[in-house]
Design a protein around this motif. Sequence first.
Motif, PDB file in Angstrom:
ATOM      1  N   THR A 144      69.996 -10.399 -36.891  1.00  0.00           N
ATOM      2  CA  THR A 144      70.112 -11.615 -36.092  1.00  0.00           C
ATOM      3  C   THR A 144      69.473 -12.830 -36.764  1.00  0.00           C
ATOM      4  N   HIS A 174      76.486 -12.430 -37.654  1.00  0.00           N
ATOM      5  CA  HIS A 174      76.757 -11.859 -36.335  1.00  0.00           C
ATOM      6  C   HIS A 174      77.255 -12.924 -35.354  1.00  0.00           C
ATOM      7  N   GLN A 227      81.445  -7.467 -42.014  1.00  0.00           N
ATOM      8  CA  GLN A 227      80.329  -6.664 -41.503  1.00  0.00           C
ATOM      9  C   GLN A 227      80.118  -5.428 -42.370  1.00  0.00           C
ATOM     10  N   HIS A 233      80.903 -13.242 -35.955  1.00  0.00           N
ATOM     11  CA  HIS A 233      81.574 -12.083 -35.372  1.00  0.00           C
ATOM     12  C   HIS A 233      81.798 -12.294 -33.877  1.00  0.00           C
ATOM     13  N   ALA A 239      74.353  -7.141 -39.210  1.00  0.00           N
ATOM     14  CA  ALA A 239      73.818  -7.030 -37.851  1.00  0.00           C
ATOM     15  C   ALA A 239      72.463  -7.702 -37.699  1.00  0.00           C
TER      16      ALA A 239
END
Length: 394
Positions: free
Chosen positions: A356, A361, A346, A364, A354
């Motif tokens: 989408t 993500h 990240q 994560h 981050a």
Amino acid sequence: MDFTFTEEQQAAVEAARAVFSDVAPDRTPSPALTPGAVAEDIDRQLWNELARTDLLGLTLSPAHGGVGLDPIALCLVLRESAKVLARIPLLESCAVATAVQRYGGSTLAAELLPRAGRGELILTVGANGRSGHDPAELAVTARPYGENGENGKSAENGASAEHSGWVLDGVQSGVPWAQAADWIAVPAHTAGGRPVLALLPRTRDGVTLADQVSTSGERLAEVRLDGARVAAHELIDAPGCWEWLRSLLTTGTCALALGLGERVLAMTAEYTGKREQFGFPVATFQAVAVQAADRYIDLRAMEATLWQAAWRISSDAGGPLPTAADVAVAKIWASDGVRRVVQTAQHLHGGFGADTDYPLHRFHAWAKQIELSLGPAAAHEEALGDLLAAHPLG
């Protein structure tokens, strides 16, 4: 240590890679954008493809229509499945089937295993107990049917567990893929505190499911048992059964953590190799290279400890410490390692981590779910310390 895999195990990996090559990690809605579960069902298309290639019967004997390989082969396939975030109960179904084959009776094995290997029957297991903090077997009680006067009989008047079966009461929380499963394996304890493993259909009277959602956006269930009956052959009371199944589930989860971490580090290497600052790829900057190298070391440690634990489970090999010690070491590295890998990814991805529209993500979220299911590394270090104290070396 020699972790060279057999030709059969390597063939299973190649078959798995061929099946998973067409799976896109982002073919379901993003968990970041979905208030509930990302999907109502598992990936049935993928499940059927795994059945067609005999990967669901990987650890089952040829007598049950399986391939006859060991849990190491299962962990190798799980490692590949995590690289594409495969939405299937591969670990749970195969682990339960393997435990039934190893510890269950012939009647139960004949009823479940051939169909499970063909993908016609999905198995899952409740391994979290009521809260996830206490041993799962303590959350459910198993008593012989007739013990409290059910059906107009009492245990003293001739009703027995051998002939009448068992009654289950309690709760298992966070049961993965329960809504899609046909049968659920439930650890429980008898009045004398003995751990047992019961298997019963999801639709049996006395079994109710309440929806829960994981950190990764997948459906879980709280499975409540209220006087649910199981026949005598549906309860496995062989010594060591639940402990062995729990170890296999944990080791399989470590395999998922390894596969996911390897895919994330590969994504990070690709991104930093293309992303430029000041006219140079950021991968050439020392600070970036050092962080990536540290994560590579994490993954190699996760890999070595995983195969050590899987080998102990598969071979029943003895050692100075119980198998539980090797499983604890694998959990320590997997729980901390997968977290560090995705956090570094990240950081090195910057804003893309981050976004989408970019799949990182999702990895994560799955990594966090794996970390939570394994539990904190400090707890496993404490368990390892207890084992070392109980089994002094030298």
